[in-house]
Design a protein around this motif. Sequence first.
Motif, PDB file in Angstrom:
ATOM      1  N   SER A 141       0.592  -0.859  -0.331  1.00 29.83           N
ATOM      2  CA  SER A 141       0.006   0.133  -0.050  1.00 29.83           C
ATOM      3  C   SER A 141       0.918   1.100  -0.367  1.00 29.83           C
ATOM      4  O   SER A 141       2.256   1.398   0.573  1.00 29.83           O
ATOM      5  CB  SER A 141      -1.141  -0.036   1.155  1.00 29.83           C
ATOM      6  OG  SER A 141      -1.396   1.147   1.295  1.00 29.83           O
ATOM      7  N   ALA A 142       0.714   2.613  -0.553  1.00 29.32           N
ATOM      8  CA  ALA A 142       1.114   3.472  -0.414  1.00 29.32           C
ATOM      9  C   ALA A 142       0.955   4.123   0.698  1.00 29.32           C
ATOM     10  O   ALA A 142       1.620   5.279   0.804  1.00 29.32           O
ATOM     11  CB  ALA A 142       0.692   4.174  -2.240  1.00 29.32           C
ATOM     12  N   GLY A 170       0.796   7.328 -15.856  1.00 27.24           N
ATOM     13  CA  GLY A 170      -0.457   7.397 -16.088  1.00 27.24           C
ATOM     14  C   GLY A 170      -0.848   9.178 -14.712  1.00 27.24           C
ATOM     15  O   GLY A 170      -1.707   9.143 -14.432  1.00 27.24           O
ATOM     16  N   ASP A 205      -0.671  14.759 -13.212  1.00 26.96           N
ATOM     17  CA  ASP A 205      -1.226  15.542 -12.163  1.00 26.96           C
ATOM     18  C   ASP A 205      -1.864  15.285 -11.163  1.00 26.96           C
ATOM     19  O   ASP A 205      -1.418  15.430 -10.651  1.00 26.96           O
ATOM     20  CB  ASP A 205      -2.736  15.418 -13.353  1.00 26.96           C
ATOM     21  CG  ASP A 205      -3.322  14.277 -13.766  1.00 26.96           C
ATOM     22  OD1 ASP A 205      -2.807  12.939 -13.062  1.00 26.96           O
ATOM     23  OD2 ASP A 205      -4.443  14.809 -13.788  1.00 26.96           O
ATOM     24  N   ARG A 206      -1.540  14.118 -10.780  1.00 32.83           N
ATOM     25  CA  ARG A 206      -1.675  14.095  -8.994  1.00 32.83           C
ATOM     26  C   ARG A 206       0.063  13.770  -8.099  1.00 32.83           C
ATOM     27  O   ARG A 206      -0.002  13.276  -6.917  1.00 32.83           O
ATOM     28  CB  ARG A 206      -1.693  12.470  -9.239  1.00 32.83           C
ATOM     29  CG  ARG A 206      -3.275  11.637  -9.726  1.00 32.83           C
ATOM     30  CD  ARG A 206      -4.524  13.080  -9.189  1.00 32.83           C
ATOM     31  NE  ARG A 206      -5.268  12.787  -8.379  1.00 32.83           N
ATOM     32  CZ  ARG A 206      -6.511  12.224  -7.612  1.00 32.83           C
ATOM     33  NH1 ARG A 206      -6.354  11.734  -8.147  1.00 32.83           N
ATOM     34  NH2 ARG A 206      -6.004  12.184  -6.650  1.00 32.83           N
ATOM     35  N   LEU A 262      -5.043  10.093  -1.159  1.00 34.70           N
ATOM     36  CA  LEU A 262      -6.364  10.145  -2.382  1.00 34.70           C
ATOM     37  C   LEU A 262      -6.916   8.841  -3.026  1.00 34.70           C
ATOM     38  O   LEU A 262      -7.948   9.128  -3.367  1.00 34.70           O
ATOM     39  CB  LEU A 262      -6.067  11.531  -1.912  1.00 34.70           C
ATOM     40  CG  LEU A 262      -6.573  12.349  -0.653  1.00 34.70           C
ATOM     41  CD1 LEU A 262      -6.053  14.070  -1.186  1.00 34.70           C
ATOM     42  CD2 LEU A 262      -7.514  12.466  -0.004  1.00 34.70           C
ATOM     43  N   SER A 302      -7.363   6.154  -5.310  1.00 35.70           N
ATOM     44  CA  SER A 302      -8.189   4.609  -4.976  1.00 35.70           C
ATOM     45  C   SER A 302      -6.865   3.480  -4.966  1.00 35.70           C
ATOM     46  O   SER A 302      -5.975   3.851  -5.463  1.00 35.70           O
ATOM     47  CB  SER A 302      -8.828   4.330  -6.593  1.00 35.70           C
ATOM     48  OG  SER A 302      -8.123   4.016  -7.617  1.00 35.70           O
ATOM     49  N   GLN A 320      -5.332   3.276  -8.262  1.00 34.23           N
ATOM     50  CA  GLN A 320      -4.170   4.235  -8.631  1.00 34.23           C
ATOM     51  C   GLN A 320      -2.676   3.753  -7.778  1.00 34.23           C
ATOM     52  O   GLN A 320      -1.930   4.098  -8.146  1.00 34.23           O
ATOM     53  CB  GLN A 320      -5.135   5.956  -8.291  1.00 34.23           C
ATOM     54  CG  GLN A 320      -5.726   6.085  -9.031  1.00 34.23           C
ATOM     55  CD  GLN A 320      -6.185   7.163  -9.258  1.00 34.23           C
ATOM     56  OE1 GLN A 320      -6.983   7.260  -7.435  1.00 34.23           O
ATOM     57  NE2 GLN A 320      -7.095   7.940  -9.285  1.00 34.23           N
ATOM     58  N   ARG A 361      -0.458   1.365  -9.334  1.00 32.80           N
ATOM     59  CA  ARG A 361       0.052   2.025  -9.893  1.00 32.80           C
ATOM     60  C   ARG A 361       1.722   2.929  -9.593  1.00 32.80           C
ATOM     61  O   ARG A 361       2.318   2.920 -10.471  1.00 32.80           O
ATOM     62  CB  ARG A 361      -0.964   2.862 -11.470  1.00 32.80           C
ATOM     63  CG  ARG A 361      -1.441   2.017 -12.257  1.00 32.80           C
ATOM     64  CD  ARG A 361      -2.988   2.203 -12.371  1.00 32.80           C
ATOM     65  NE  ARG A 361      -2.400   4.401 -13.246  1.00 32.80           N
ATOM     66  CZ  ARG A 361      -3.981   4.697 -13.206  1.00 32.80           C
ATOM     67  NH1 ARG A 361      -5.505   4.505 -12.743  1.00 32.80           N
ATOM     68  NH2 ARG A 361      -3.842   5.995 -14.069  1.00 32.80           N
ATOM     69  N   MET A 375       2.894   2.249  -6.734  1.00 30.85           N
ATOM     70  CA  MET A 375       3.512   0.317  -6.418  1.00 30.85           C
ATOM     71  C   MET A 375       4.528   0.733  -7.392  1.00 30.85           C
ATOM     72  O   MET A 375       6.145   0.533  -7.244  1.00 30.85           O
ATOM     73  CB  MET A 375       2.646   0.222  -5.673  1.00 30.85           C
ATOM     74  CG  MET A 375       2.449   0.110  -4.640  1.00 30.85           C
ATOM     75  SD  MET A 375       3.257   0.342  -3.271  1.00 30.85           S
ATOM     76  CE  MET A 375       3.277   2.231  -3.984  1.00 30.85           C
ATOM     77  N   ASP A 399      -9.237  -1.970 -10.627  1.00 28.24           N
ATOM     78  CA  ASP A 399      -9.960  -1.375 -12.071  1.00 28.24           C
ATOM     79  C   ASP A 399      -9.504  -1.551 -13.380  1.00 28.24           C
ATOM     80  O   ASP A 399      -8.382  -1.552 -13.210  1.00 28.24           O
ATOM     81  CB  ASP A 399     -10.637   0.106 -11.099  1.00 28.24           C
ATOM     82  CG  ASP A 399      -9.627   0.771 -11.670  1.00 28.24           C
ATOM     83  OD1 ASP A 399      -9.668   1.544 -12.523  1.00 28.24           O
ATOM     84  OD2 ASP A 399      -8.796   0.681 -10.665  1.00 28.24           O
ATOM     85  N   HIS A 451      -9.340   1.117 -15.459  1.00 28.86           N
ATOM     86  CA  HIS A 451      -8.992   1.793 -16.440  1.00 28.86           C
ATOM     87  C   HIS A 451      -7.852   1.534 -15.752  1.00 28.86           C
ATOM     88  O   HIS A 451      -7.008   1.790 -16.834  1.00 28.86           O
ATOM     89  CB  HIS A 451      -9.400   2.946 -15.661  1.00 28.86           C
ATOM     90  CG  HIS A 451      -8.491   4.141 -16.319  1.00 28.86           C
ATOM     91  ND1 HIS A 451      -8.847   4.692 -17.335  1.00 28.86           N
ATOM     92  CD2 HIS A 451      -7.819   5.158 -15.228  1.00 28.86           C
ATOM     93  CE1 HIS A 451      -7.708   5.560 -17.614  1.00 28.86           C
ATOM     94  NE2 HIS A 451      -6.981   5.741 -15.933  1.00 28.86           N
ATOM     95  N   SER A 452      -7.184   1.040 -14.727  1.00 29.89           N
ATOM     96  CA  SER A 452      -6.192   0.888 -14.080  1.00 29.89           C
ATOM     97  C   SER A 452      -5.501   0.078 -15.096  1.00 29.89           C
ATOM     98  O   SER A 452      -4.191  -0.082 -15.547  1.00 29.89           O
ATOM     99  CB  SER A 452      -5.952   1.012 -12.711  1.00 29.89           C
ATOM    100  OG  SER A 452      -5.967   2.080 -11.884  1.00 29.89           O
TER     101      SER A 452
END
Lengths: 281, 257
Positions: free
Chosen positions: B87-88, B130, B133-134, B141, B143, B146, B149, B151, B173, B175-176
Amino acid sequence: MLSFQFMQYALLAALMTGMTTPAIGTYLVQRRLALLGDGIGHIALTGVALGVLTHTTPIITAVIVSSIGAIAIELLRAYGHTSGDVALALLFYGGIAGGVLLINLAGGTAAQLNGYLFGAITTISSTDLLLVLVLAVVILVVALGLAPQLFAVCQDEEHARVSGVPVRLYSILIAVLAAVTVTVAMRTVGLLLVSALMVVPVATAQQLTRSFKTTVALAMAIGTVAAVAGVTTSYFANTQPGPTIVVLALGVFVLVTPIGTMLRSRRNRRAAAYPESRLDV
Amino acid sequence: MTAPDPVAIRDVSIALAGRPVVRRADLTVGTGAFVALLGSNGSGKSTLMRAAVGLIPYQSGSIELFGTPVADFTERQRIGYVPQKSSAVAGVPSTIREVVMSGRLARRPFIGLATRADRKAVDDAIELVGLADRARDSAALLSGGQQQRVMIARGLAGGCDLLVMDEPLAGVDQHSQEVLAVLFQKLLDSGTSIWMIAHELGTLRHLIDQAVVLQDGQVVYTGSEAGYVDDHHADHHPHLGSPTRQPGVTTEGVWNP
């Protein structure tokens, strides 16, 4: 107030305590070992009593004994198939019992330990102050200088190990740093309250921050302000400095909490506004 | 002379607390190959992978990384590792950038600030998954997909030649998964090798060069992913065929189509 030498010493010691405790406390909170400082505080009591028994400066014996205790906790966690909390419990009680026993052997009573349990910052000697200064500098240099490695170890041990970081060595280093910090703070806030200064400023800071770096910096600032303001308040209000510092730190936490809640819900709303986040469940 | 395989596992047996978990397993990840390690829960997949990256000891056989026995392997920057269920998020807030920066550790000197090259590698890795921007947001914050991703970005930040991932698709998910499929294709094109444990291959199915299936600690299939699903081994596949019923377990509550 500043014309009294004991107040000058007290404020300097408070400054060192306020800066060092959150610096190492942040790593403990990140590792979810927030109570490690408390466990080490108990062990340090045995060290103090040993100093009294052998007529050595108690800070020196406390550094040695609590460092050994900290290493023992880490080794128990790593090899002894003992979970972290059980390893802590074993040392909590051993430390308290050992301290009182040794004081008895030295011909004293448990009451003699009060100055170490709750702090006696205004009776700090110039030797004590010098030791505190040296130890505080060592803690800050190591805790901030090795930040990338310590962060990686606390964040994800497995990943750090595969990256070639000697995780066990760093875990022991963190525990020993915590032990030295406990000793630095021992005369300021006392062994029973030291963990509060390691944890409360960090808990306060992380309500407002989103990065590790700013959390450390803000926690150190909060710790320093609480420690210095606490000593000053105790001078005018005629209260014990240790508990005054801790109550002030807790007060800041209570004040900041609603602001943190507001900030977080705003950030969550903003995060939800990202189009791809909506796809994630 | 060809370059040694990134991962060469030969006849490896691993016991955990006296219980044999992996028995005489062979597995090779060739340069630029994408190998998926499949098998049901408890088949020994994670154990084998953890031994291969040097996290746990093995009892017999040999494991080599880039031609060097794993115990002597020091070129840690060549491996990007993504642990299982990592987990991040830890006890203290950290930005995506801070988490990914720890992927540079194997490349950084013992002491000193991050260099421009470090920062660029971190930005590039975050861009690849991807999340550019975060980058300055708190990892808390994000999901689940994400975070996974992040990790993987941490694994990539060191500029690895081999990406090793323990169930990177668990709880990720759609999209990921699509972002990851594009990313893995890019990595394979640039010659990076990938070894991953998975339950479901999902959108990655077409990228897999080789599937290795573990059952009760033994390798029961090594070959193309399609071949495994289609031939008689289908009954071994954890998500195909009917479940094997253990003796003593009744059919009560089991859905039979």
